[in-house]
Design a protein around this motif. Structure first.
Motif, PDB file in Angstrom:
ATOM      1  N   VAL A 282     130.562 -52.755  31.920  1.00 25.31           N
ATOM      2  CA  VAL A 282     130.609 -52.594  30.463  1.00 25.31           C
ATOM      3  C   VAL A 282     130.017 -53.808  29.761  1.00 25.31           C
ATOM      4  O   VAL A 282     129.247 -53.678  28.800  1.00 25.31           O
ATOM      5  N   LEU A 286     126.774 -53.794  27.312  1.00 24.44           N
ATOM      6  CA  LEU A 286     126.823 -54.321  25.951  1.00 24.44           C
ATOM      7  C   LEU A 286     125.722 -55.360  25.715  1.00 24.44           C
ATOM      8  O   LEU A 286     125.061 -55.355  24.669  1.00 24.44           O
ATOM      9  N   TRP A 328     127.837 -50.269  21.341  1.00 25.96           N
ATOM     10  CA  TRP A 328     129.090 -49.580  21.669  1.00 25.96           C
ATOM     11  C   TRP A 328     128.816 -48.176  22.191  1.00 25.96           C
ATOM     12  O   TRP A 328     129.431 -47.736  23.181  1.00 25.96           O
ATOM     13  N   ALA A 329     127.900 -47.432  21.555  1.00 29.05           N
ATOM     14  CA  ALA A 329     127.599 -46.066  21.972  1.00 29.05           C
ATOM     15  C   ALA A 329     127.019 -46.025  23.377  1.00 29.05           C
ATOM     16  O   ALA A 329     127.176 -45.023  24.090  1.00 29.05           O
ATOM     17  N   TRP A 332     130.353 -47.449  25.801  1.00 28.77           N
ATOM     18  CA  TRP A 332     131.593 -46.656  25.829  1.00 28.77           C
ATOM     19  C   TRP A 332     131.557 -45.542  26.869  1.00 28.77           C
ATOM     20  O   TRP A 332     132.538 -45.370  27.615  1.00 28.77           O
ATOM     21  N   TYR A 335     132.198 -47.019  30.241  1.00 27.91           N
ATOM     22  CA  TYR A 335     133.596 -47.427  30.362  1.00 27.91           C
ATOM     23  C   TYR A 335     134.511 -46.230  30.616  1.00 27.91           C
ATOM     24  O   TYR A 335     135.353 -46.251  31.528  1.00 27.91           O
ATOM     25  N   ILE A 336     134.339 -45.170  29.827  1.00 22.92           N
ATOM     26  CA  ILE A 336     135.217 -44.002  29.948  1.00 22.92           C
ATOM     27  C   ILE A 336     135.045 -43.319  31.295  1.00 22.92           C
ATOM     28  O   ILE A 336     136.029 -43.001  31.984  1.00 22.92           O
ATOM     29  N   VAL A 368     127.171 -38.704  23.537  1.00 25.59           N
ATOM     30  CA  VAL A 368     127.559 -39.692  22.527  1.00 25.59           C
ATOM     31  C   VAL A 368     126.356 -40.088  21.664  1.00 25.59           C
ATOM     32  O   VAL A 368     126.463 -40.185  20.430  1.00 25.59           O
ATOM     33  N   GLY A 439     143.714 -43.756  25.204  1.00 24.94           N
ATOM     34  CA  GLY A 439     142.737 -44.718  25.688  1.00 24.94           C
ATOM     35  C   GLY A 439     143.132 -45.362  27.000  1.00 24.94           C
ATOM     36  O   GLY A 439     142.481 -45.172  27.997  1.00 24.94           O
TER      37      GLY A 439
END
Length: 440
Positions: A282, A286, A328-329, A332, A335-336, A368, A439
């Motif tokens: 992540v 970023l 972030w888009a 994320w 990460y998820i 996303v 989350g």
């Protein structure tokens, strides 16, 4: 145990064993089948322990000797049947009523949303259900909001008030988290039998305090960074960064080890290195996404200047925000997807029940970025369609595997230990105000 048993019935019989195939992982076999299909894998020795996620079932080395008893793995992929159009009607009514009641209806909106998503999630053709009492959610949110305001403004009043508020957060925070899990799982059911969460005081604090410490360090750097100097701020920030992955893992371990389905207990093996790998991925995403977006923004500003003038103030303000949003888009979905794989591939349920996640990072990233842009262009009106698409990818990326057909599994209800989920303390409904029941 309560004498009456709840038997999982109305499940199709297992298909005839397919001819022996080459090596294939359990997750690959589950992913190749349609939602709700039961899979019979190649024979394996029996009795045998639960297969670790990613292990091979049906390899030549696992072929049993003649006359050896065999078991066959059965895999059921979760299915999500909700549509964006259906959820849009619920979402728009919830939003309007919440605004009209100055937020009071938000508790009923949360229950309605959770019930809609639960009832459109199917395992073996049977839906889940949610039974939460919105009145408890409302009371819990009022209590949590009071604590939040006290923590935010306490240091403005005095140092003593700030320290007292921080101490209250350390004392009440783990209780709020455990209460949120108890409320969420205690009101979730499948085939009439509820899940549950049975925390113990010492593990609750031992699991939650590392994350609270990490949050405190980050807040300390953000608020006092210029006064601390770059070296002190950097050291504190590095400490928080190194603490966060293990704190996250300990929290997940606490959640899953104290969860129940009826009288069956969940188990979780904590892969520390996997959580650090998750945060490294992540962080790398970023950095790359932020750097690319910053270069594009610099090029736009330079082009504007070469065209004969300075960029307008609004553009200079918007470019950093766009860079953060794009970074972030991009990060994320990674990460998820990776978090879901790490958590569920290391989770077991008593009775030889395993889980496997193969949610696609690429599909989640496309969703996303693509549908997120539509959400921005429609000023948020496309959000329900985006939410449903993300939920479908995440839910249908999860499979449940058993040694025996799911119809043959008998689950007993747990013994009663006092008031049921609907009559517990209001603190159980307070954790969602801090995002503690979602989350992580």
């Amino acid at each position: 145990m309560i004498e009456s048993n709840t038997e999982l019935t109305r499940v199709p019989k297992a298909p005839s064993p397919a001819p022996a195939r080459g090596p294939a992982s359990v997750r690959a076999a589950a992913a190749a089948r349609p939602a709700g299909a039961m899979v019979a894998s190649s024979p394996a020795p029996a009795p045998s322990p639960a297969l670790p996620a990613g292990s091979t079932a049906g390899s030549p080395a696992a072929t049993p000797a003649r006359d050896t008893p065999v078991t066959r793995r059965h895999a059921w992929r979760l299915e999500f049947t909700g549509t964006g159009a259906d959820y849009f009607r619920i979402w728009i009514v919830n939003t309007l009523l919440t605004l009209a009641t100055l937020g009071v209806y938000s508790a009923w909106a949360k229950r309605r949303k959770a019930r809609w998503f639960a009832r459109h999630t199917l395992l073996a053709g049977e839906p889940f259900d949610f039974h939460g009492d919105p009145r408890r959610i409302l009371v819990g949110r009022v209590l949590a909001l009071a604590l939040l305001l006290a923590c935010v403004h306490a240091f403005d009043w005095s140092l003593a008030a700030g320290v007292a508020a921080l101490a209250a957060l350390y004392v009440l925070g783990p209780m709020l988290f455990a209460g949120a899990q108890r409320f969420k799982l205690g009101n979730l059911s499948w085939r009439g039998l509820r899940f549950g969460f049975q925390p113990v005081a010492v593990p609750t604090y031992a699991s939650c305090l590392p994350l609270l410490v990490a949050w405190t360090l980050v807040a300390f750097v953000v608020s006092l960074g210029p006064d601390l100097g770059p070296w002190v701020s950097g050291l504190i920030g590095l400490t928080a960064a190194l603490l966060l992955p293990i704190a996250h893992g300990r929290l997940r371990q606490f959640q899953h080890r104290h969860a129940r389905y009826g009288a069956l207990a969940f188990h979780f093996h904590l892969p520390v290195e996997a959580f650090y790998g998750l945060y490294l991925r992540v962080g790398g995403a970023l950095i790359v996404a932020g750097a690319v977006t910053a270069l594009i923004g610099a090029g736009v500003s330079l082009g504007w200047k070469l065209a004969g003038g300075a960029p307008p103030e609004g553009l200079r303000t918007a470019l950093p925000l766009v860079a953060v949003a794009v970074a972030w888009a991009c990060a994320w979905p990674i990460y998820i997807a990776r978090q879901q794989q790490v958590v569920w591939n290391n989770t077991r349920l008593a009775g030889g029940i395993e889980f496997a996640s193969d949610v696609s990072v690429v599909a989640l990233l496309k969703t996303v970025l693509g549908q997120g842009l539509l959400t921005v262009l429609t000023l948020g009106l496309y959000w329900p369609f985006l939410a449903v698409r993300i939920a479908k990818l995440r839910i249908e990326g999860l499979s449940v595997m058993t040694d025996a057909p799911i119809g043959g599994i008998v689950v007993q209800a747990p013994p009663r230990r006092g008031p049921g989920p609907a009559r517990g303390p209001a603190v159980d409904g307070a954790g969602d105000t801090f995002g503690l029941d979602v989350g992580w």
